[in-house]
Design a protein around this motif. Structure first.
Motif, PDB file in Angstrom:
ATOM      1  N   ILE A 374       0.841  -1.202   0.000  1.00 19.79           N
ATOM      2  CA  ILE A 374       0.000   0.000   0.000  1.00 19.79           C
ATOM      3  C   ILE A 374       0.878   1.255   0.000  1.00 19.79           C
ATOM      4  O   ILE A 374       0.624   2.220  -0.729  1.00 19.79           O
ATOM      5  CB  ILE A 374      -0.941  -0.012   1.212  1.00 19.79           C
ATOM      6  N   ILE A 375       1.946   1.249   0.814  1.00 17.80           N
ATOM      7  CA  ILE A 375       2.844   2.413   0.880  1.00 17.80           C
ATOM      8  C   ILE A 375       3.519   2.647  -0.465  1.00 17.80           C
ATOM      9  O   ILE A 375       3.562   3.785  -0.977  1.00 17.80           O
ATOM     10  CB  ILE A 375       3.889   2.210   1.991  1.00 17.80           C
ATOM     11  N   LEU A 376       4.061   1.590  -1.075  1.00 18.49           N
ATOM     12  CA  LEU A 376       4.753   1.744  -2.357  1.00 18.49           C
ATOM     13  C   LEU A 376       3.791   2.164  -3.455  1.00 18.49           C
ATOM     14  O   LEU A 376       4.127   3.008  -4.300  1.00 18.49           O
ATOM     15  CB  LEU A 376       5.447   0.434  -2.723  1.00 18.49           C
ATOM     16  N   THR A 377       2.586   1.601  -3.457  1.00 15.33           N
ATOM     17  CA  THR A 377       1.596   1.999  -4.456  1.00 15.33           C
ATOM     18  C   THR A 377       1.219   3.464  -4.294  1.00 15.33           C
ATOM     19  O   THR A 377       1.051   4.194  -5.290  1.00 15.33           O
ATOM     20  CB  THR A 377       0.342   1.115  -4.337  1.00 15.33           C
ATOM     21  N   THR A 378       1.105   3.926  -3.047  1.00 19.24           N
ATOM     22  CA  THR A 378       0.777   5.332  -2.796  1.00 19.24           C
ATOM     23  C   THR A 378       1.889   6.247  -3.304  1.00 19.24           C
ATOM     24  O   THR A 378       1.618   7.301  -3.906  1.00 19.24           O
ATOM     25  CB  THR A 378       0.571   5.557  -1.290  1.00 19.24           C
ATOM     26  N   ILE A 379       3.147   5.856  -3.086  1.00 25.36           N
ATOM     27  CA  ILE A 379       4.278   6.669  -3.554  1.00 25.36           C
ATOM     28  C   ILE A 379       4.282   6.756  -5.073  1.00 25.36           C
ATOM     29  O   ILE A 379       4.476   7.850  -5.653  1.00 25.36           O
ATOM     30  CB  ILE A 379       5.607   6.080  -3.026  1.00 25.36           C
ATOM     31  N   VAL A 380       4.066   5.615  -5.741  1.00 29.71           N
ATOM     32  CA  VAL A 380       4.055   5.626  -7.206  1.00 29.71           C
ATOM     33  C   VAL A 380       2.920   6.506  -7.727  1.00 29.71           C
ATOM     34  O   VAL A 380       3.115   7.306  -8.655  1.00 29.71           O
ATOM     35  CB  VAL A 380       3.920   4.179  -7.737  1.00 29.71           C
ATOM     36  N   LEU A 497      -5.044   8.937  14.190  1.00 30.04           N
ATOM     37  CA  LEU A 497      -4.546  10.166  14.803  1.00 30.04           C
ATOM     38  C   LEU A 497      -3.388  10.744  13.995  1.00 30.04           C
ATOM     39  O   LEU A 497      -3.303  11.969  13.800  1.00 30.04           O
ATOM     40  CB  LEU A 497      -4.107   9.882  16.242  1.00 30.04           C
ATOM     41  N   LEU A 498      -2.499   9.880  13.518  1.00 26.42           N
ATOM     42  CA  LEU A 498      -1.394  10.366  12.686  1.00 26.42           C
ATOM     43  C   LEU A 498      -1.926  10.964  11.387  1.00 26.42           C
ATOM     44  O   LEU A 498      -1.417  11.987  10.906  1.00 26.42           O
ATOM     45  CB  LEU A 498      -0.425   9.228  12.381  1.00 26.42           C
ATOM     46  N   MET A 499      -2.951  10.333  10.821  1.00 28.92           N
ATOM     47  CA  MET A 499      -3.552  10.874   9.620  1.00 28.92           C
ATOM     48  C   MET A 499      -4.136  12.258   9.881  1.00 28.92           C
ATOM     49  O   MET A 499      -3.955  13.191   9.081  1.00 28.92           O
ATOM     50  CB  MET A 499      -4.644   9.922   9.126  1.00 28.92           C
ATOM     51  N   GLY A 500      -4.828  12.424  11.016  1.00 31.29           N
ATOM     52  CA  GLY A 500      -5.401  13.721  11.343  1.00 31.29           C
ATOM     53  C   GLY A 500      -4.343  14.791  11.555  1.00 31.29           C
ATOM     54  O   GLY A 500      -4.505  15.932  11.106  1.00 31.29           O
ATOM     55  N   VAL A 501      -3.253  14.440  12.224  1.00 31.57           N
ATOM     56  CA  VAL A 501      -2.172  15.413  12.461  1.00 31.57           C
ATOM     57  C   VAL A 501      -1.547  15.847  11.144  1.00 31.57           C
ATOM     58  O   VAL A 501      -1.304  17.045  10.913  1.00 31.57           O
ATOM     59  CB  VAL A 501      -1.122  14.800  13.403  1.00 31.57           C
ATOM     60  N   THR A 502      -1.237  14.890  10.268  1.00 32.79           N
ATOM     61  CA  THR A 502      -0.628  15.252   8.985  1.00 32.79           C
ATOM     62  C   THR A 502      -1.589  16.048   8.106  1.00 32.79           C
ATOM     63  O   THR A 502      -1.159  16.941   7.369  1.00 32.79           O
ATOM     64  CB  THR A 502      -0.176  13.985   8.248  1.00 32.79           C
ATOM     65  N   MET A 503      -2.871  15.762   8.184  1.00 29.71           N
ATOM     66  CA  MET A 503      -3.844  16.539   7.426  1.00 29.71           C
ATOM     67  C   MET A 503      -3.901  17.975   7.944  1.00 29.71           C
ATOM     68  O   MET A 503      -3.990  18.938   7.160  1.00 29.71           O
ATOM     69  CB  MET A 503      -5.217  15.879   7.528  1.00 29.71           C
ATOM     70  N   PHE A 504      -3.827  18.139   9.271  1.00 30.46           N
ATOM     71  CA  PHE A 504      -3.813  19.474   9.869  1.00 30.46           C
ATOM     72  C   PHE A 504      -2.578  20.257   9.420  1.00 30.46           C
ATOM     73  O   PHE A 504      -2.660  21.437   9.046  1.00 30.46           O
ATOM     74  CB  PHE A 504      -3.847  19.348  11.388  1.00 30.46           C
ATOM     75  N   LEU A 505      -1.416  19.618   9.459  1.00 24.47           N
ATOM     76  CA  LEU A 505      -0.185  20.289   9.053  1.00 24.47           C
ATOM     77  C   LEU A 505      -0.229  20.688   7.590  1.00 24.47           C
ATOM     78  O   LEU A 505       0.201  21.795   7.225  1.00 24.47           O
ATOM     79  CB  LEU A 505       1.017  19.380   9.323  1.00 24.47           C
ATOM     80  N   PHE A 549      -2.581   8.364   5.318  1.00 25.94           N
ATOM     81  CA  PHE A 549      -1.489   8.925   6.098  1.00 25.94           C
ATOM     82  C   PHE A 549      -0.242   9.130   5.242  1.00 25.94           C
ATOM     83  O   PHE A 549       0.386  10.201   5.269  1.00 25.94           O
ATOM     84  CB  PHE A 549      -1.183   8.001   7.280  1.00 25.94           C
ATOM     85  N   VAL A 550       0.125   8.122   4.470  1.00 29.80           N
ATOM     86  CA  VAL A 550       1.308   8.236   3.605  1.00 29.80           C
ATOM     87  C   VAL A 550       1.080   9.313   2.548  1.00 29.80           C
ATOM     88  O   VAL A 550       1.983  10.104   2.231  1.00 29.80           O
ATOM     89  CB  VAL A 550       1.621   6.885   2.951  1.00 29.80           C
ATOM     90  N   ASN A 551      -0.121   9.389   1.998  1.00 27.54           N
ATOM     91  CA  ASN A 551      -0.430  10.412   1.004  1.00 27.54           C
ATOM     92  C   ASN A 551      -0.313  11.808   1.598  1.00 27.54           C
ATOM     93  O   ASN A 551       0.162  12.745   0.939  1.00 27.54           O
ATOM     94  CB  ASN A 551      -1.836  10.177   0.459  1.00 27.54           C
ATOM     95  N   ASN A 552      -0.729  11.977   2.856  1.00 29.35           N
ATOM     96  CA  ASN A 552      -0.584  13.278   3.527  1.00 29.35           C
ATOM     97  C   ASN A 552       0.880  13.635   3.727  1.00 29.35           C
ATOM     98  O   ASN A 552       1.275  14.801   3.560  1.00 29.35           O
ATOM     99  CB  ASN A 552      -1.305  13.251   4.871  1.00 29.35           C
ATOM    100  N   ILE A 556       2.649  16.943   2.318  1.00 27.33           N
ATOM    101  CA  ILE A 556       3.365  17.938   3.117  1.00 27.33           C
ATOM    102  C   ILE A 556       4.683  18.291   2.457  1.00 27.33           C
ATOM    103  O   ILE A 556       5.081  19.467   2.376  1.00 27.33           O
ATOM    104  CB  ILE A 556       3.588  17.406   4.548  1.00 27.33           C
ATOM    105  N   GLY A 557       5.395  17.281   1.956  1.00 23.66           N
ATOM    106  CA  GLY A 557       6.657  17.554   1.270  1.00 23.66           C
ATOM    107  C   GLY A 557       6.458  18.397   0.034  1.00 23.66           C
ATOM    108  O   GLY A 557       7.237  19.335  -0.217  1.00 23.66           O
ATOM    109  N   GLN A 558       5.436  18.113  -0.740  1.00 25.24           N
ATOM    110  CA  GLN A 558       5.196  18.893  -1.948  1.00 25.24           C
ATOM    111  C   GLN A 558       4.741  20.303  -1.601  1.00 25.24           C
ATOM    112  O   GLN A 558       5.116  21.265  -2.278  1.00 25.24           O
ATOM    113  CB  GLN A 558       4.165  18.188  -2.827  1.00 25.24           C
ATOM    114  N   GLN A 559       3.949  20.458  -0.544  1.00 22.43           N
ATOM    115  CA  GLN A 559       3.518  21.793  -0.137  1.00 22.43           C
ATOM    116  C   GLN A 559       4.696  22.623   0.335  1.00 22.43           C
ATOM    117  O   GLN A 559       4.747  23.846   0.116  1.00 22.43           O
ATOM    118  CB  GLN A 559       2.476  21.673   0.979  1.00 22.43           C
TER     119      GLN A 559
END
Length: 594
Positions: A374-380, A497-505, A549-552, A556-559
């Protein structure tokens, strides 16, 4: 739970977040209407329940009044007994009373407590049919057949084992039912021949009542559904929830029909892909899995469950009872892979299926861990969508910066008309504001242009959701640590919770400093959205939350890259224009001095 309703709720949640972000913009279009269903004639009444006999008891003595007819032989077993069969995938237990199925377990799948997964639910109440019951007219004849002690003949055939169940009353009524299991396969060959004095009766083979994996953990899941009726009529797959099943007959180019739950199905496939199936609904009480099942069953409310009875042609049929594993079903043919639900919308189904096949490819060719897949597919996917995301982020940031630069002038126009409440004054204020935007080369709807690429990515998110909630491959698939089943929610809420924090940031980084009260209010509302989505994700499958979460994180890096060059987004005044203004100032100063 109905998949279509879940999909609509998720779509609504994301649509609301987009509307809040660009509150003055257009709303999303309504979902497409559901596929038309063929009107079917009203069904006959439910079949009465066949008497349930205790294993090991002696068979009933024949009625002396029913003398045998010359030329017809009575065939029956001496006692009620059980027969078992196992291969690499299934473990099946039969009773020769009506040649019924008592248990159908999948050896490749287990419950939370480590037991083999049982697919035959138990119900209490009158009128309950059972898997592989014979349905004929009149009902009294069906009851007689389904309570009769059949003689069992077991033998090896080419590549498998055949069970033949035979019974005859000696007066011309004969029943011959056979099941042929192939070693290492889920498909079972089935024949059914019911004759009355040599004339073949139109008999049907039933599966029911209801269907569902007997796993307490699955039944308590928010996203689990069971007992749905599903059929493929001429390539068109139709589903009906167990609470909204329309009893009656489905006939035509019937490729398969049966019952399903979220991850498994029991389907009957007529050999020639033609014929009919009758669907009946009755209210029964499910027998709980707990130790005090009797006490709980006495207090349980009846639920509507369906029974599917399929006409078996002389050529026979096939029976599939197993997982809704896409690659397995596709290899078996008969369009069985269509039983895997990706979406009720054709476009979303194509997106979800594509993402699913990508996930399987990554899993097979990289790391044999679905969490890492799932992580690798999200990165691609994020890399492929980088230009689209970049355009979206830059457009929104540019629009925010330009509007912020013009905010003092816009506020000055508003101040001139704030004491005038008539329509004419508001019209003039709007005209001056638009003239200012035009003079400065600013598009007040530029934020909408930037949000459209974000809207285009919603199908990917919905596709991931649909794919991860129906993929049996993820059932029981561990990631690491506390996540031991990617199809279930995070037991400790860590990933939501990690997803919510990264979405907030990410949202915080995308915003600019504003002073306008309206824009401030919009930003406050947007900062509430991460909390809202965190609450939604608490009960979502951990595999989906991991993707988000990984997508967020990648967002963040792209933003950060966009914010780093934010000063270059707003064009500065041309030097010659500034020079011209300085010259005019000098002339005015000279005039004042003279």
């Amino acid at each position: 739970m109905d998949q279509g309703n879940t999909e609509k709720r998720l779509l609504l949640a994301f649509a609301l977040s987009l509307v809040v972000y660009v509150i003055w913009q257009a709303t999303l279009p309504p979902p497409p209407p559901p596929p038309q269903q063929i009107e079917q004639p009203a069904p006959a009444g439910p079949e009465p329940e066949a008497p349930r006999a205790d294993p090991g008891r002696a068979a009933a003595e024949p009625d002396p009044a029913a003398a045998e007819v010359p030329g017809y032989e009575a065939v029956a077993a001496a006692a009620i007994e059980e027969t078992r069969y196992e291969n690499g995938h299934v473990a099946v237990r039969f009773s020769n009373e009506g040649a019924r199925v008592l248990s159908w377990q999948l050896k490749d799948y287990t419950t939370k407590d480590g037991k083999q997964l049982e697919l035959v639910p138990e119900f209490s109440g009158n009128g309950a049919a059972f898997p592989l019951a014979v349905m004929v007219e009149p009902p009294e004849l069906a009851r007689e057949i389904n309570s009769a002690p059949h003689r069992v003949e077991r033998g090896r055939v080419d590549g498998g084992t055949q069970f033949r169940f035979r019974w005859a009353d000696g007066t011309g009524l004969e029943v011959d039912k056979s099941l042929t299991f192939r070693d290492g396969e889920y498909l079972v060959d089935v024949t059914l021949d019911v004759r009355d004095r040599g004339r073949r009766l139109p008999a049907r083979l039933a599966w029911g009542p209801g269907f569902g994996a007997q796993d307490a953990a699955a039944e308590n899941s928010t996203y689990y559904y069971s007992g749905q009726v599903v059929w493929n009529l001429g390539g068109q797959v139709t589903r009906e929830r167990k609470h909204k099943v329309d009893p009656g007959q489905r006939s035509g180019p019937l490729r398969w029909v049966g019952l399903e739950d979220q991850y498994f199905a029991a389907l009957v496939l007529p050999r020639e892909a033609t014929g009919s199936a009758t669907i009946e609904v009755e209210e029964l009480v499910r027998v709980p899995l707990a130790a005090d099942a009797a006490a709980e069953a006495s207090e349980a409310e009846p639920e509507k469950v369906a029974t599917v009875a399929v006409a078996v042609p002389a050529e026979g049929a096939q029976l599939y009872v197993g997982p809704k594993k896409y690659t397995l079903l596709r290899g078996l043919g008969h369009e069985l892979e269509k039983v895997v639900w990706f979406s009720s919308n054709g476009f979303l189904a194509a997106v979800s299926k594509f993402l699913f096949l990508c996930l399987l490819w990554v899993y097979d060719h990289t790391i044999a861990n679905y969490g890492m897949a799932i992580i690798l597919t999200t990165i691609v996917l994020r890399l492929l969508l980088f230009p689209l995301n970049q355009y979206s982020m830059v457009s929104i940031k540019k629009s925010q910066a330009q509007m912020q630069r013009l905010q003092p002038k816009v506020q000055a126009i508003k101040n001139r008309y704030k004491k005038s409440k008539d329509a004419e004054s508001r019209r003039k204020m709007n005209e001056e504001t638009m003239a200012l935007y035009k003079k400065e080369g600013v598009n007040p709807m530029g934020g909408l242009t930037g949000c459209l690429p974000m809207l285009m990515q919603f199908p990917i998110l919905i596709g991931f959701y649909n794919m991860l909630t129906v993929a049996v491959e993820l059932r029981g698939a561990p990631f690491f640590g506390w996540i031991q089943d990617l199809s279930e929610k995070d037991p400790f809420w860590i990933t939501p919770l990690l997803m919510g924090v990264t979405m907030f940031l990410q949202q915080k980084m995308a915003m600019t400093k504003v002073t306008d009260p309206t824009q401030l209010q919009q930003q406050r509302i947007m900062m509430f959205m991460p909390l809202f989505f965190t609450w939604i994700c608490i009960n979502m499958p951990s595999g989906l939350v991991l993707y988000w979460f990984v997508n967020n994180l990648l967002g963040i890096g792209q933003q950060w890259l966009v914010n780093k060059r934010a000063d270059q987004l707003v064009p500065q005044p041309e030097p010659e224009k500034a020079h011209g203004r300085r010259k005019r100032v000098r002339r005015s100063d000279a005039a004042g001095g003279s």
